[in-house]
Scaffold this motif. Sequence first.
Motif, PDB file in Angstrom:
ATOM      1  N   PRO A  89      -2.396   0.535  26.791  1.00 36.05           N
ATOM      2  CA  PRO A  89      -1.611  -0.647  27.177  1.00 36.05           C
ATOM      3  C   PRO A  89      -0.651  -0.440  28.337  1.00 36.05           C
ATOM      4  O   PRO A  89      -0.268  -1.404  28.993  1.00 36.05           O
ATOM      5  N   ILE A  90      -0.233   0.826  28.592  1.00 35.80           N
ATOM      6  CA  ILE A  90       0.760   1.058  29.645  1.00 35.80           C
ATOM      7  C   ILE A  90       0.359   2.252  30.498  1.00 35.80           C
ATOM      8  O   ILE A  90      -0.007   3.311  29.984  1.00 35.80           O
ATOM      9  N   GLU A  91       0.454   2.063  31.819  1.00 33.95           N
ATOM     10  CA  GLU A  91       0.252   3.150  32.778  1.00 33.95           C
ATOM     11  C   GLU A  91       1.626   3.526  33.332  1.00 33.95           C
ATOM     12  O   GLU A  91       2.394   2.652  33.738  1.00 33.95           O
ATOM     13  N   PHE A  92       1.920   4.821  33.355  1.00 30.49           N
ATOM     14  CA  PHE A  92       3.233   5.289  33.791  1.00 30.49           C
ATOM     15  C   PHE A  92       3.219   5.656  35.274  1.00 30.49           C
ATOM     16  O   PHE A  92       2.184   6.034  35.831  1.00 30.49           O
ATOM     17  N   ASP A  93       4.405   5.559  35.885  1.00 35.03           N
ATOM     18  CA  ASP A  93       4.538   5.908  37.296  1.00 35.03           C
ATOM     19  C   ASP A  93       4.740   7.409  37.509  1.00 35.03           C
ATOM     20  O   ASP A  93       4.473   7.922  38.595  1.00 35.03           O
ATOM     21  N   LEU A 198       6.622  -1.249  19.715  1.00 35.29           N
ATOM     22  CA  LEU A 198       6.704  -0.018  20.504  1.00 35.29           C
ATOM     23  C   LEU A 198       6.254  -0.275  21.940  1.00 35.29           C
ATOM     24  O   LEU A 198       6.917   0.129  22.899  1.00 35.29           O
ATOM     25  N   ILE A 199       5.124  -0.950  22.101  1.00 30.19           N
ATOM     26  CA  ILE A 199       4.606  -1.226  23.435  1.00 30.19           C
ATOM     27  C   ILE A 199       5.607  -2.048  24.238  1.00 30.19           C
ATOM     28  O   ILE A 199       5.867  -1.778  25.416  1.00 30.19           O
ATOM     29  N   SER A 200       6.204  -3.045  23.600  1.00 31.14           N
ATOM     30  CA  SER A 200       7.173  -3.902  24.278  1.00 31.14           C
ATOM     31  C   SER A 200       8.385  -3.105  24.743  1.00 31.14           C
ATOM     32  O   SER A 200       8.891  -3.300  25.856  1.00 31.14           O
ATOM     33  N   ARG A 201       8.855  -2.187  23.902  1.00 27.88           N
ATOM     34  CA  ARG A 201      10.020  -1.373  24.265  1.00 27.88           C
ATOM     35  C   ARG A 201       9.701  -0.467  25.450  1.00 27.88           C
ATOM     36  O   ARG A 201      10.505  -0.341  26.376  1.00 27.88           O
ATOM     37  N   ARG A 217      -1.557  -6.544  26.982  1.00 28.22           N
ATOM     38  CA  ARG A 217      -2.963  -6.431  27.310  1.00 28.22           C
ATOM     39  C   ARG A 217      -3.474  -5.068  26.890  1.00 28.22           C
ATOM     40  O   ARG A 217      -2.895  -4.058  27.246  1.00 28.22           O
ATOM     41  N   LEU A 218      -4.601  -5.049  26.151  1.00 28.43           N
ATOM     42  CA  LEU A 218      -5.169  -3.788  25.675  1.00 28.43           C
ATOM     43  C   LEU A 218      -6.560  -3.608  26.243  1.00 28.43           C
ATOM     44  O   LEU A 218      -7.190  -4.551  26.677  1.00 28.43           O
TER      45      LEU A 218
END
Length: 218
Positions: A89-93, A198-201, A217-218
């Motif tokens: 769900p999340i890609e980090f910089d 968790l994803i939202s945080r 989005r998954l």
Amino acid sequence: MRIAIPKGRLLDKALATFAAAGYDVPTERDLQTRKLVFNRRAAGAINHDVEWIFVKDCDVPVYVEHGAADCGIAGLDQILEHDCTAYQPIEFDFGRCKMMLIAAPGAPPLTKVATKYPRITRQYLEGRAIRADIVPLGGSVELAAVLNLTSHVIDLVETGETVRVHKLEIQDVVAEISPRLIVGRGVYRTETKRIRDLISRIETVCHPERVNGAPVRL
């Protein structure tokens, strides 16, 4: 909730991200004890306890894929190499780099390649209709090209310093690599509310401009 954190270059940034999201993470002193599992009780706005586990970066997708961890942070290199089907769900910089095809100057055509990523390498070769032997190595992959063990190597390049020091040449980009938050499919189905929180945080910390009530989005 059990969260897998990779030991190594991503560790500090990974813990800092969870801490900024309001989670009680193990301290540097905790990590110096060489313990690999830490339990933290729920506190503040966090409504669930967290068990932190610290594993090698290559093992994070395995723990999440098989349900031994609910989620974790893993590099795309490890996700692809393990054919991990967990949600991303999340890609980090932070921790971004590139997987490169590298060779010594004047190297012959690619006939043998050393790598820590045999699955990704096989797909790369097949996608270009190249027939070459793959030599799996556990570390110091560039040395294979320096000592003519293989004509080429495929490895991660972050700053390029190792390539320059050994006077090697970058010939192609195999993949753009970035760390991802990965979530097991099973736990997402059974603990949807908890995982979405968790994803939202994490999203609020990493990409505050995207939040604003947008769906995950998954």
